[in-house]
Design a protein around this motif. Sequence first.
Motif, PDB file in Angstrom:
ATOM      1  N   ASP A 155     -33.469  78.581 -31.568  1.00 33.41           N
ATOM      2  CA  ASP A 155     -34.591  78.983 -32.561  1.00 33.41           C
ATOM      3  C   ASP A 155     -33.944  79.893 -33.544  1.00 33.41           C
TER       4      ASP A 155
ATOM      5  N   TYR B  14     -27.874  75.319 -27.525  1.00 31.05           N
ATOM      6  CA  TYR B  14     -29.028  75.327 -26.540  1.00 31.05           C
ATOM      7  C   TYR B  14     -28.617  74.420 -25.195  1.00 31.05           C
TER       8      TYR B  14
ATOM      9  N   HIS C 212     -38.159  72.491 -28.248  1.00 30.17           N
ATOM     10  CA  HIS C 212     -39.084  72.953 -27.396  1.00 30.17           C
ATOM     11  C   HIS C 212     -39.676  72.000 -26.349  1.00 30.17           C
TER      12      HIS C 212
ATOM     13  N   LEU D  36     -33.084  78.788 -25.584  1.00 26.82           N
ATOM     14  CA  LEU D  36     -34.167  78.286 -26.512  1.00 26.82           C
ATOM     15  C   LEU D  36     -33.980  79.634 -27.608  1.00 26.82           C
TER      16      LEU D  36
ATOM     17  N   ASP E 112     -36.940  72.023 -23.573  1.00 28.18           N
ATOM     18  CA  ASP E 112     -36.896  73.301 -22.935  1.00 28.18           C
ATOM     19  C   ASP E 112     -38.054  73.206 -21.767  1.00 28.18           C
TER      20      ASP E 112
END
Length: 202
Positions: free
Chosen positions: A10, A52, A197, A6, A200
């Motif tokens: 990001d 990711y 998110h 993550l 994750d």
Amino acid sequence: MPLTALNAADDLLQRAELLAERAEVPPVDQWSVESDILRASWTFVGASLDTYFHERVRRALLMMPMSKAAQGYLVPLGPIEEMVGAFLDNRTTSRPRVRLMKIVQEALLKDTFQGARNIERAFNLLGVAKCWSALSASMNESPQAIRERLNRQYARRNQITHEGDYKPQERPQHLYCRKIKRSDVDGEIKWTRTFLHAADAL
């Protein structure tokens, strides 16, 4: 603290934002530098998804116990044979798991984890069942809406990276590009961050 999948995603989305911010003036035509900056930003959005899931899947393929899907992940036999040969030649200093990590990494570079079908495959490799219903509950969107959004994003990325964002023409006499808007790019960055998110947490 080690960096996570993550963290990398990001970072890529932040880079996409910084690129989009450079397109301060709304693109006035298809050929403007601002338009190409926005196209570059869109490709970074796609890269955030690939990066990711590559990292999460890579770790899952090298950890025990593996998911059933991970057990069936295909890697080329040539490097495996070399790894076994090196181990048999020198069992004391050979490091087969290090070599296996490299083999898996190289195989993953040929996989894409963009678009709904590919992302579902990534979740299967991670051992995550019913990913769409879980994402739907977290994002407050229907599973179908999430899948469609991922597919549109992936298709738009492919138009940019594989076709130069040119409009298809039967008998082209001039080159024409598709238009791209800053608001669309900003919206895609925001939505993708929310999606990642939510992913994750699974």
